[in-house]
Design an enzyme around this catalytic site. Structure first.
Site, short mmCIF file in Angstrom:
data_model
loop_
_atom_site.label_atom_id
_atom_site.label_comp_id
_atom_site.label_asym_id
_atom_site.label_seq_id
_atom_site.Cartn_x
_atom_site.Cartn_y
_atom_site.Cartn_z
N SER A 65 -3.20 2.42 5.71
CA SER A 65 -1.75 2.45 5.49
C SER A 65 -1.20 1.17 4.87
O SER A 65 -0.05 1.13 4.46
CB SER A 65 -1.01 2.74 6.81
OG SER A 65 -1.10 1.65 7.68
N LYS A 102 2.18 -3.08 10.12
CA LYS A 102 3.19 -2.73 9.12
C LYS A 102 3.98 -3.96 8.72
O LYS A 102 3.99 -4.98 9.40
CB LYS A 102 4.18 -1.69 9.68
CG LYS A 102 3.56 -0.36 10.06
CD LYS A 102 3.15 0.43 8.84
CE LYS A 102 2.56 1.76 9.22
NZ LYS A 102 1.16 1.68 9.64
#
Length: 150
Positions: A65, A102
């Site tokens: 990701s 993230k």
């Protein structure tokens, strides 16, 4: 739902020095320069990579990701739990029982945190009051292998 990225965590052991030879003149990534006759210094990677030993951990990235930020599956991450995240930092967050890596974004207009992936195959995560959420640490270094495996 399958987790976006998993982290395998390791504590930082600083009980031993890890001194490696160091090309103090640097290595040019542009035009070649005359070779150095010898390496004059050594560095300790523990001292280079770890500012706060008691709160620093290593983790292995598992997933894709964050590929747009150069973080690939298998990369070794250095994470400092003592740092306060700043806008745009890459963080390790604990969200609803899962760890995720993230980019941190605080939306002043909405008054909420967004966790942004660096791969368009994954959606951003809006953190609300309903989420079980904690910022676990801030990524300080990403160590990756440059060897190509078949």
């Amino acid at each position: 739902m399958e987790p976006e990225i998993k982290l395998i965590l390791y504590s930082a052991d600083l009980s031993n020095r890890l001194e490696l030879q160091y090309a103090d003149g640097g290595i040019r990534a542009g035009f070649p320069s005359p070779a150095q006759d010898y390496l004059t210094e050594s560095i300790d990677l523990n001292e280079e990579l770890i500012r706060h030993p008691a709160t620093t951990f290593y983790a292995r990235a598992v997933g894709n990701s964050m590929t747009g930020d150069g973080i690939d599956d298998g990369d070794l991450l250095v994470i400092d739990k003592s740092l306060e995240p700043q806008e745009g930092n890459i963080i390790v967050a604990f969200v609803n029982g899962e760890y995720t890596l993230k980019r941190f974004h605080y939306d002043k207009r909405e008054g909420c945190v967004w966790l942004l992936p660096a791969n368009s195959d994954y959606p951003p995560i809006k953190v609300t009051k309903e989420n079980d959420f904690m910022i676990w640490g801030v990524l300080t270094y990403n160590i990756k292998s440059q060897l190509h495996r078949k």
